[in-house]
Design an enzyme around this catalytic site. Structure first.
Site, mmCIF file in Angstrom:
data_model
loop_
_atom_site.group_PDB
_atom_site.id
_atom_site.type_symbol
_atom_site.label_atom_id
_atom_site.label_comp_id
_atom_site.label_asym_id
_atom_site.label_seq_id
_atom_site.Cartn_x
_atom_site.Cartn_y
_atom_site.Cartn_z
ATOM 1 N N GLU A 46 0.789 -1.237 0.000
ATOM 2 C CA GLU A 46 0.000 0.000 0.000
ATOM 3 C C GLU A 46 0.823 1.291 0.000
ATOM 4 O O GLU A 46 0.822 2.051 0.970
ATOM 5 C CB GLU A 46 -0.961 0.017 1.193
ATOM 6 N N GLU A 51 -5.625 -8.597 0.742
ATOM 7 C CA GLU A 51 -6.216 -8.317 2.059
ATOM 8 C C GLU A 51 -7.694 -8.030 1.864
ATOM 9 O O GLU A 51 -8.074 -7.385 0.875
ATOM 10 C CB GLU A 51 -5.577 -7.082 2.730
HETATM 11 C C1 BG6 Z 1 -4.409 -2.547 5.750
HETATM 12 C C2 BG6 Z 1 -2.995 -2.802 6.196
HETATM 13 O O1 BG6 Z 1 -4.453 -1.476 4.915
HETATM 14 O O2 BG6 Z 1 -5.315 -2.296 6.759
HETATM 15 C C3 BG6 Z 1 -2.953 -3.702 7.408
HETATM 16 O O3 BG6 Z 1 -2.228 -3.347 5.150
HETATM 17 C C4 BG6 Z 1 -3.917 -3.198 8.459
HETATM 18 O O4 BG6 Z 1 -1.645 -3.750 7.879
HETATM 19 C C5 BG6 Z 1 -5.332 -3.126 7.900
HETATM 20 O O5 BG6 Z 1 -3.893 -4.000 9.585
HETATM 21 C C6 BG6 Z 1 -6.345 -2.588 8.900
HETATM 22 O O6 BG6 Z 1 -6.459 -1.181 8.933
HETATM 23 P P1 BG6 Z 1 -5.918 -0.122 10.021
HETATM 24 O O7 BG6 Z 1 -6.760 1.086 9.858
HETATM 25 O O8 BG6 Z 1 -6.065 -0.679 11.364
HETATM 26 O O9 BG6 Z 1 -4.503 0.155 9.738
#
Ligand code: BG6
Length: 506
Positions: free
Chosen positions: A215, A412
Site C-alpha cells: 500500500e 487483504e
Molecule cells: C491494511 C494494512 O491497509 O489495513 C494492514 O495493510 C492493516 O496492515 C489493515 O492492519 C487494517 O487497517 P488499520 O486502519 O487498522 O490500519
C-alpha cells in the site's frame, strides 16, 4: 481512550479520503497508455470454474505483517523500525501499545502454521522485517534475522503452504528515517534495492512469490507522510508541500521497481513478483450503463489512483493528475517511468471499502454518494461495508487501466470486530462472517465473468497489533489472548475452512 468512531488515531482512511478529496488540488482525468505483460495463465485458470465454485488451484490464503505479529523486537540483532519509535511517542498509539511482543509469532510460528494447515490454506502472505535483515538500513546483513524466515518458510513448506512474502509492510529501519528522511529521499531506492537483493539471494530458494510493498498509496500518500495535517502512522512526518508528498510516493514507486529487478536478478528460481495496493474502487450506485461509466471516470480521476496504481501498471502518471498538480508533480528523471512500470506477474488488491458513484451532468460526469453516519461499518470509522467494491476494483483494473492480462489476487480483505470469548470460550464473530461472505460473493462474480482473479487472502490470520489502534481492534480469524498468548479460532475461521473445503462461498 477507546479506538472508536471519535478517535482520530484510528481514522486513518479518512486521511486517504481527504487525499482523494484534494481534487481541488488534484482533479484528474486521464488517458491510459498500457503495456501488456501478458501472463495468460490467470485467464486460462478462470476457464476451469467448477459449478458455482472457484477455479481449481485458486489461491486460498491468509495474511499478516511482520511488525503486527512477530514481537521479538530486540532479538537476534533486530534494530528499531519507525514503528518502534513512533509507539513510544505519547499519544500516538492507543493505550501506549507497542509491537514489542505482539502475538509473539517469532517464537510461536510453528503453532501458528499448524493453525493455518488446519484451516486448509495453501498460501500464506506475510512480510519480512527489513530491520531484522539489514538492521542498519544499509550494509551488513544480519544472518540471524534471515534464519527466522528460513525456519518459518521451511515450516510452511512442510505443511504444504506456499509462502508469499512482502518486502515492506511499513517497518522502515528507523536509521534511514533519521539519516535522510526515509521515503522522502531518493536514496531510499538504492537501499531498498540492496535489501531486496539480500533477501532474494538468501531466501529465493524457499520463496517464489513476492510483493515488493504494501500500500504505497496508504503509507506514502496519506497516513505515514502527509501534508496539512499530522499523519496518524509512523513515521508521522508532516511534509511542507504537496510536491514533497509527490516525491515521497514517487520514491516508493521507484523503490518498488528496483526491488522487482533485484528479486528477479538474484532469485535462484523463477519467481512471481507483484505488489499489494489498496487502490480506490468506485461502485456504480446501481448498475446502469451510465452509472458504470461514471464509476470508471471516478476511478480514473481519483488522485491516489492517478499517482500510484496508474503509473505502476501503465508506466505514466495520469494526465489529469499531472496537469492538476502541475508545479507539485514529482521530479521525474529519465528512465524513472520505465523503472516504476516493471512487468508484474500478479497484482495484490487490498480491499476493505469503496465509494458509491452515479452519473451526473457535471463537468466530471459523475458524483460520489457519501455514506451517511449510520451507514454500516466494520468497527472502524473509515470501514464502510461496501461488498461490491471488491468486484468493481478487480473490474476497474481491466475497464479503466486496460490490464485484463494481469492476474489479480485479493491480498487483504477484512473487518474489525469487538467480539470476546463467550462463556463456552467461543468467539462468534458473526459480523466478520457476514462481511467476508458478501465480499467473497463479489469475488466469485468477478471470477465467473472471466476477470483474471487467482486468489483470496483475508486479513488477518489472527488478531494483531493494529497500528495506531494498538490492540484495541481485532481483525483476526483467530482470537489472541495477549495476556496468555492463547489462540482461539473464531467462528469466521470455521466458516473459512468450509469455504476452502468446498471451493465455494458457503
Ligand atoms: C491494511 C494494512 O491497509 O489495513 C494492514 O495493510 C492493516 O496492515 C489493515 O492492519 C487494517 O487497517 P488499520 O486502519 O487498522 O490500519
Amino acid at each position: 481512550m477507546q479506538c472508536d468512531q471519535t478517535n482520530e488515531m484510528c481514522k486513518r482512511r479518512s486521511f486517504l479520503a481527504g487525499a482523494a478529496g484534494m481534487t481541488a488540488l488534484a482533479g484528474a482525468t486521464q488517458t491510459l497508455g498500457c503495456k501488456n505483460f501478458a501472463t495468460a495463465s490467470a485467464v486460462k485458470q478462470t476457464a476451469a470454474i467448477d459449478g458455482a465454485g472457484f477455479p481449481s488451484g485458486f489461491w486460498w490464503g491468509t495474511a499478516t505483517a511482520s511488525y503486527q505479529l512477530e514481537g521479538a523486537a530486540n532479538e537476534d540483532g533486530r534494530k528499531p523500525s519507525v514503528w518502534d519509535t513512533f509507539c513510544r511517542i505519547p499519544g500516538k498509539v492507543e493505550n501506549g501499545d507497542t509491537g514489542d511482543i505482539a502475538c509473539d509469532h517469532y517464537h510461536r510460528y510453528e503453532e501458528d502454521v499448524k493453525l493455518m494447515a488446519d484451516l486448509g490454506v495453501k498460501h500464506y502472505r506475510f512480510s519480512i522485517a527489513w530491520p531484522r535483515i539489514i538492521p542498519d538500513g544499509r550494509g551488513a546483513v544480519n544472518e540471524k534475522g534471515v534464519d527466522f524466515y528460513k525456519r518459518l518458510t521451511d515450516c510452511l513448506h512442510k505443511n504444504g503452504i506456499t509462502p508469499h512474502a512482502t518486502l515492506f509492510h511499513w517497518d522502515l529501519p528507523q536509521v534511514l528515517q533519521d539519516r535522510y528522511g526515509g521515503f522522502q529521499n531518493r536514496a531510499i531506492v538504492a537501499d531498498f534495492g540492496a535489501y531486496a537483493e539480500a533477501v532474494g539471494k538468501r531466501l529465493g530458494d524457499r520463496i517464489t512469490h513476492w510483493m515488493t510493498m504494501n500500500e504505497i498509496s496508504c503509507f506514502a500518500f496519506g497516513v505515514g507522510y502527509g501534508v496539512g495535517y499530522q499523519p496518524p502512522h509512523a513515521p508521522g512526518i508532516k511534509l511542507a508541500s504537496i510536491k514533497e508528498r509527490s516525491n515521497t510516493s514517487h520514491h516508493a514507486l521507484l523503490a518498488h521497481g528496483t526491488a522487482c529487478q533485484a528479486l528477479r536478478a538474484t532469485s535462484p528460481r523463477t519467481c512471481n513478483v507483484g505488489a499489494a495496493e489498496n487502490f480506490n474502487a468506485f461502485v456504480p450506485v446501481y448498475e446502469t450503463p451510465e452509472n458504470i461509466t461514471a464509476a470508471k471516470k471516478a476511478f480514473m480521476r481519483d488522485p491516489a489512483n492517478g499517482s500510484i496504481i496508474t503509473p505502476l501498471l501503465t508506466g505514466r502518471y495520469s494526465d489529469t493528475w499531472m496537469a492538476d498538480f502541475a508545479q507539485n508533480a514529482p521530479d521525474i528523471r529519465d528512465g524513472d517511468m520505465a523503472l516504476i512500470a516493471q512487468p508484474l506477474d500478479s497484482l495484490g488488491f487490498n480491499c476493505y471499502t469503496g465509494t458509491y458513484v452515479r452519473a451526473a451532468s457535471t463537468p466530471k460526469g459523475f458524483e460520489t454518494i457519501p455514506c451517511f453516519d449510520a451507514y454500516p461499518k466494520g468497527s472502524m470509522p473509515w470501514l464502510n461495508i461496501v461488498p461490491e467494491s471488491i468486484y468493481w476494483g478487480i473490474r476497474q483494473i481491466t475497464d479503466a487501466l486496460g490490464r485484463n492480462d494481469l492476474p489479480v489476487f485479493i491480498s487483504e480483505n477484512g473487518v474489525a470486530d469487538g467480539t470476546k470469548p463467550n462463556t463456552q470460550g467461543e468467539v462468534t464473530d458473526i459480523d466478520r462472517v457476514m462481511y467476508l461472505r458478501q465480499y467473497l460473493r463479489n469475488v466469485l462474480r468477478a471470477v465467473s465473468e472471466g476477470y483474471p482473479v487467482v486468489g483470496y487472502f483475508p486479513w488477518s490470520m489472527m488478531d494483531n497489533f493494529e497500528w495506531a489502534c494498538g490492540y484495541s481492534k481485532r481483525f483476526g480469524m483467530v482470537y489472541v489472548d495477549y495476556a496468555t498468548q492463547k489462540r482461539v479460532p473464531k467462528l469466521s475461521y470455521h466458516w473459512y475452512k468450509q469455504v476452502i473445503r468446498s471451493n465455494s462461498v458457503v
